[in-house]
Design an enzyme around this catalytic site. Sequence first.
Site, short mmCIF file in Angstrom:
data_model
loop_
_atom_site.label_atom_id
_atom_site.label_comp_id
_atom_site.label_asym_id
_atom_site.label_seq_id
_atom_site.Cartn_x
_atom_site.Cartn_y
_atom_site.Cartn_z
N GLY A 669 0.82 -1.20 0.00
CA GLY A 669 0.00 0.00 0.00
C GLY A 669 0.86 1.25 0.00
O GLY A 669 2.05 1.22 0.31
N CYS A 670 0.25 2.38 -0.34
CA CYS A 670 0.99 3.63 -0.45
C CYS A 670 1.50 4.11 0.91
O CYS A 670 2.70 4.39 1.08
CB CYS A 670 0.13 4.69 -1.11
SG CYS A 670 -1.52 4.87 -0.40
N TYR A 671 0.59 4.21 1.89
CA TYR A 671 1.01 4.60 3.24
C TYR A 671 2.03 3.60 3.79
O TYR A 671 3.01 3.96 4.44
CB TYR A 671 -0.19 4.63 4.18
CG TYR A 671 -1.01 5.89 4.18
CD1 TYR A 671 -0.44 7.14 4.38
CD2 TYR A 671 -2.40 5.83 4.00
CE1 TYR A 671 -1.21 8.30 4.41
CE2 TYR A 671 -3.18 6.98 4.02
CZ TYR A 671 -2.59 8.21 4.23
OH TYR A 671 -3.35 9.35 4.26
N ALA A 672 1.77 2.32 3.52
CA ALA A 672 2.63 1.27 4.07
C ALA A 672 4.04 1.34 3.50
O ALA A 672 5.03 1.13 4.22
CB ALA A 672 2.02 -0.10 3.79
N GLY A 674 5.68 4.11 2.29
CA GLY A 674 6.38 5.25 2.88
C GLY A 674 6.71 5.05 4.35
O GLY A 674 7.79 5.42 4.82
#
Length: 852
Positions: A669-672, A674
Site C-alpha cells: 500500500g501507499c502509506y505502508a 512510505g
Amino acid sequence: MIISKVGKSMLSKSVSFNARRLSFLPTLQRRKKFLIKHTKQQSRLYSQDLQRNEKETIIKLLYNIGSKQEAEQYLRQFSSVESQKFAVIKVGGAVISNEIDSLASSLSFLNRVGLYPIVLHGGGPQLNIELEKAKIEPQYNNGIRITDAKTLEIARSIFIKENLKLVEALEKLGTRARPITGGVFIADYLDRSEYGYVGQITGINKDVVNASIKAGALPILTSLAETPSGQILNVNADVAAGELAKVLEPLKIIYLNEKGGLINEETKKKIDSINLDEEYDHYMAQPWVKYGTRLKLKEIKELLDHLPRTSSVAITAVEQLPKELFTDSGAGTLIRRGYRLFKFNSLDEMDKNKLQKRLQLNPNSDFISNLSKKSCKVYSDESYDALAIVTQEKTNPNAIPFLEKFVATKTIILNNVIDNIWKMIQKDNPRLLWAIDDRDENKAWHFSRSDGSYTINGKTLFWYGISVEEVSAAIKDFAATLSNTNTTQSSSSGRAFTNVSRNFSTFARYNQYNQYNNNAFSISSLLRRQYSTSTSSKVALIGARGYTGQNFVSLLNNHPYISLSHVSSRELEGQELSGYFKERIKYVNLKAEQMKEMQKNGEVDCWVMALPNGICTPFVQAINEGQADKSLILDLSADYRFDNEWTYGLPELGDRESLRKAKKISNPGCYATGSQLSIAPLLPYISETPTIFGVSGYSGAGTKPSPKNDPKFLENNMIPYSLTDHIHEREISYHLRKTVNFIPHVASFFQGITLTVNIPLSKTFKSAEIRELYEQKYAGEKLIKVVDDVPLVKDISKKHSVKIGGFGVHSSGKRVVIITTIDNLLKGAATQALQNINLALGYDEYEGIPLE
C-alpha cells in the site's frame, strides 16, 4: 489580469449574489472585507480557468506541427522528469540580435505547457561589433577567442545587455524569466599566457538554476564564469552549454542558430545528421570547418562521449524549435555518437557462434551452412546488434543479390543505424531484391526504398536498380516459388534469388536478453527520434478505471519491452483507452471464465489486478485453474499482503531475488510503503511504539464519490479517518514485525502523501548520526532520496521516488521525527508495481520508470 466577457459576466453575477447577503453582516467593515475576499477568490478561479484553457489551446496547436500522438508522447516524456532535466537550449548571439521576438515566443510557448528550458546565450556578433568600434581586432586560437582585459570588459557589458533584452522580451509576453549573469560556472584560467581571461569550467552551481525554476521563472544564463576568488572569465557559450548538460543530463540539448543547422559550406546545403563515430574525422578535416564551427563540433563530441549513447544534440532554428521538440522527424542537424559499422565479405571473417546467437537460430538449423554455399556480404556493428545479410549465387555472378536478413535491437533503431546500414547496402549493391509478408506493418518503409514491388499470395517482392526484363524474370521466379508449396528451397542456378519462402519478414528484432520478438519493429521507430513501440511481454490490466490504473497505463506506454494486451472495466466497456499510443485498445469486461481460458492459451504474461479490496479472489482462482504459475499475477489490493504464498513487493526492503522468481506478487500500500521506508533503518534502536501521522491527497480515496474525495468538502479542510486499525497499520506492523500506531488523514490536494513519523529510541542519537544510518541503508537505491531538509508534498507529486528527511532529534537524544513524502499513485502504487513486474519478468528493475 485579463478576464473574458463570459468571466466578467459570471464574476458580476457572483459579486451581486454575495452582495445581497451582506445585509446579514453586522458592520460595514466586515461587509467590505467579505466583498473583497470573494471578489479575489472569483478572480483567481477565472484566472486559473484562463490558464488551463490557454494550455489546452497550445497543446492543440502542437498537433498541427506533427501529430496528436507525437505531441502527447513528448509532452508526457518531458513532464516525467524534474524541470531542470527537460532541456538545455543554447542561443547564438545572432538569434538574440535578429530574432528575439520569435525566440521569446518559442520559449513562452514551451513555458505555457509547463516546461522550463534552461536557456544559455552567447553574444559573439554583438561583441565583434563593439570591438570594431573600440578598434580591437578579434584574435582566435584553435577557435577560442583570445580575451584581454579590455575585451573582457566589453564582453561582460554585452552579455548583461543581451541577457536583459531576452528577459524583458519574455516578461512582455507574460512569461516569468530570471537574468542569471553569473554564479553558475566556476572556472580556472584555461591558459592565461596564451588565451588571457578565458576560463576552463571546473564546476557548476546548480542551485542558482534550480532556484529560478522553483520560483516559476525561466533561467536565462550567460556563459561568464568566475574563479573561486571572484575573477570573471570568458567562456565560449557552446562550451558552457556542454558543461551544463554534462551535469544536468537533460532530455534535450539544443543549439539555436540563424541557419537552422550546420551548413556544408561547399555544397551550401544543410547537413541533416552527423554520425560522430563514422564522420567526425571527415568533418574535422574539411577546410570550411573552422573557428566556431570547429569548436562546436569538438565540444559536442566531448559532450556526447560523456553522456549515454542514446543522447543527441540538435542544431536548429528558432522557428523550428517546436518541431524539433515535439515530432519524430525533428528539424535542423541531429548529431549523435553513432556506431562504427563493418562489412564482412565472408562468414569466415565472423564469429559464427555469436552470429548464430544473435540470429537466435536453432542449434540444428542449416541456415548458416546454406549461406556458406553462396557469395555473402554481412553488414553489422561491432556487437552484431545490427545485422544485414546479402547473398548472391556463386555459380552465377550476374544473379541479382538478395537481402536475406535484416535484424536490429531497440537501441540500434533509436540511433538511426538502420538507415546507415541501408546506405552501405545500396553502395555495394546497385541492384537488390528482397521480400516480406504482405501483412508486415513496415511495408511503407520498404516501398520508400524500392523502385517497384509485386504482391502475390500474401507476399511482396521488392526491387531496385534492375531492368524491365530482370523485373519480369524475378516476378516469374517469385510466383513460381510461392506456387510450389511442397518446396521450401530453390536450387536453380541463374535464378534471381533463392529460399524466398523461407523468410519473408526481412526485419526482425531482439530485446536486451537476445530473445526474439516475432513482431517486426514499427516503421515509426525508423524515424530519427521515435521510441520503440514493439514489445515482448503482454499485460492484462483488470480494473483499469481508477487513478492507479491510469498511471500504470501511462508507464507501460513508454516501456520498451512490455505492452498492454487487455484492459478490463465494467463501467468503460466498449470505450477506447486514452493515453496509450502503442496500439488502439478498447475496454472489455473480462469475466473469470474468460480469464481462465486466456490463461490456458498463454495469451497473457502478466495479470495486474487493480481492483478494490476483497474483489479479486475469484479472478485469481480462475487464473490458477487455467494453469497455475504460467503467468505472473500482481495484485494492487490488500487481499494478499498477509498471505505467505505471495511475495510482498517492496524491493528496497525485501529480497529482490525472491521477486525475480515470484509468480504471485502482492504490491504494498501507499502509506505502508512510505512508513516502512521511514522506520526500517532504525528498527534495531526502537524502544517503544512508533506513531505515524499520515496525510494523503484525495486521489487516495479513489474515484467513487465520497466526502473524502470531494474537493469542495475538502476546501480549507482536512479529514481524519479510520482512527484505529486501518489496514495499513496492520500491514506496516506485519512486515516490519514491529507494532506501530497509524493515523491517516485526507487533505485538499490531489496527489501525494506526507508522513510525520515519531520514533522513540533505545539509545541517544544525534541528527547527523541518524541521517547517516538512512544513507547507508538506502545507498544505491535509485528511488529513495535521503535529504537534509523537511521534504514537501508538493515537490513529490508526480515523482517516482520517495524523499526522507527532517531527522529532528529531541533534546534528550532519544526520540526522532522523520518526515517522508511519496506519491501515492506512483511509488505508492503504479511505479512500484512496474518495479516488481520488471524484476519478475527478467527486465531491468527500473525499465520504463523515469529516474530523477
